[in-house]
Write a protein that holds these residues in place. Structure first.
Motif, short mmCIF file in Angstrom:
data_model
loop_
_atom_site.label_atom_id
_atom_site.label_comp_id
_atom_site.label_asym_id
_atom_site.label_seq_id
_atom_site.Cartn_x
_atom_site.Cartn_y
_atom_site.Cartn_z
N GLU A 25 18.60 71.92 42.33
CA GLU A 25 19.99 71.50 42.16
C GLU A 25 20.82 71.80 43.40
O GLU A 25 21.80 71.12 43.67
CB GLU A 25 20.59 72.20 40.94
CG GLU A 25 20.02 71.72 39.63
CD GLU A 25 20.46 72.56 38.45
OE1 GLU A 25 20.08 72.19 37.33
OE2 GLU A 25 21.16 73.57 38.63
N GLN A 26 20.45 72.80 44.19
CA GLN A 26 21.21 73.15 45.39
C GLN A 26 20.96 72.16 46.53
O GLN A 26 21.77 72.02 47.41
CB GLN A 26 20.86 74.57 45.84
CG GLN A 26 21.38 75.63 44.89
CD GLN A 26 20.90 77.01 45.26
OE1 GLN A 26 20.14 77.20 46.20
NE2 GLN A 26 21.35 78.00 44.51
N GLU A 27 19.82 71.49 46.54
CA GLU A 27 19.52 70.50 47.57
C GLU A 27 20.41 69.28 47.36
O GLU A 27 20.75 68.93 46.24
CB GLU A 27 18.05 70.07 47.50
CG GLU A 27 17.07 71.20 47.68
CD GLU A 27 16.95 71.67 49.11
OE1 GLU A 27 17.64 71.14 50.01
OE2 GLU A 27 16.17 72.60 49.35
N ASP A 28 20.75 68.61 48.44
CA ASP A 28 21.51 67.38 48.30
C ASP A 28 20.59 66.17 48.42
O ASP A 28 21.00 65.08 48.76
CB ASP A 28 22.65 67.32 49.32
CG ASP A 28 22.17 67.57 50.74
OD1 ASP A 28 20.99 67.89 50.93
OD2 ASP A 28 23.00 67.45 51.66
N PHE A 29 19.31 66.40 48.13
CA PHE A 29 18.32 65.34 48.06
C PHE A 29 17.21 65.83 47.13
O PHE A 29 17.17 67.00 46.78
CB PHE A 29 17.76 64.99 49.44
CG PHE A 29 17.24 66.18 50.20
CD1 PHE A 29 15.91 66.57 50.09
CD2 PHE A 29 18.07 66.90 51.03
CE1 PHE A 29 15.43 67.68 50.78
CE2 PHE A 29 17.60 68.00 51.73
CZ PHE A 29 16.27 68.39 51.60
N THR A 45 16.63 59.59 48.99
CA THR A 45 17.72 60.39 48.42
C THR A 45 18.39 61.28 49.46
O THR A 45 19.40 61.92 49.16
CB THR A 45 17.22 61.28 47.26
OG1 THR A 45 16.34 62.28 47.77
CG2 THR A 45 16.52 60.45 46.19
N LYS A 47 20.72 62.43 52.24
CA LYS A 47 22.01 62.04 52.81
C LYS A 47 22.17 62.75 54.15
O LYS A 47 22.30 63.97 54.21
CB LYS A 47 23.17 62.44 51.88
CG LYS A 47 23.04 61.92 50.47
CD LYS A 47 23.22 60.43 50.39
CE LYS A 47 23.25 59.93 48.96
NZ LYS A 47 22.00 59.41 48.46
N GLU A 49 23.84 63.98 57.73
CA GLU A 49 25.15 64.51 58.12
C GLU A 49 25.40 64.18 59.59
O GLU A 49 24.46 64.14 60.39
CB GLU A 49 25.17 66.02 57.91
CG GLU A 49 24.93 66.41 56.46
CD GLU A 49 24.64 67.90 56.28
OE1 GLU A 49 24.49 68.62 57.28
OE2 GLU A 49 24.54 68.32 55.11
N LYS A 59 19.39 65.10 58.84
CA LYS A 59 19.28 66.13 57.81
C LYS A 59 17.88 66.73 57.89
O LYS A 59 16.89 66.03 57.74
CB LYS A 59 19.51 65.52 56.41
CG LYS A 59 19.44 66.52 55.28
CD LYS A 59 20.62 67.44 55.32
CE LYS A 59 20.66 68.37 54.13
NZ LYS A 59 21.76 69.30 54.21
#
Length: 144
Positions: A25-29, A45, A47, A49, A59
């Motif tokens: 859940e902490q990953e943004d992918f 998935t 994203k 930066e 990323k």
């Protein structure tokens, strides 16, 4: 208090499952981590930066704790070019678009599905005539 081995196993399983769920859940992918150390990353998935230059985003998708000898990430270029000297060996796999690597006045072009190897200490220009997305794999991972 009488605690059975079965109860201890169940508690440990729950704690580990919650720990893995929290990491995910902490990953943004989306990244799946097998207890063996195998990782699976859903590249669509990720994203990216913004990087130091306009039109460049990236990323890193693997931490040094997960893979202490190899690095991996996703980079996106949008109608841009930037100069770089590699202090590591790198493989780039083009996911979408066209990636051009200019070195010594020559251009190596990679299209979707192509893999490009760039040796350590190469001084290059990454460039793209449009929007490009590619995965990079570096060794050793001391670049992070």
């Amino acid at each position: 208090m009488n605690v059975s081995e079965e109860l201890i196993r169940e508690v440990v399983k729950r704690v580990l499952a919650e720990s893995v769920q929290n990491e995910t859940e902490q990953e943004d992918f989306q990244k799946e981590k097998d207890p063996s150390g195998i990782l699976k990353i859903k590249t669509d998935t990720v994203k990216c930066e913004p990087f130091k230059q306009k039109g460049v985003a990236l990323k890193d998708v693997v931490t040094l704790e997960e893979a202490p000898r190899m690095g991996c990430g996703i980079m996106e270029l949008d109608h841009t070019s930037f100069e770089w000297t590699l202090t590591y060996d790198e493989y780039d796999m083009v996911i979408d678009g066209v990636l051009e690597i200019e070195i010594d006045g020559r251009v190596i072009t990679g299209n979707a599905g192509d893999i490009i190897y760039i040796p350590k200490n190469s001084h290059i220009h990454f460039q793209t005539p449009g929007k490009t997305r590619y995965a990079y794999f570096v060794y050793p991972a001391d670049w992070q």
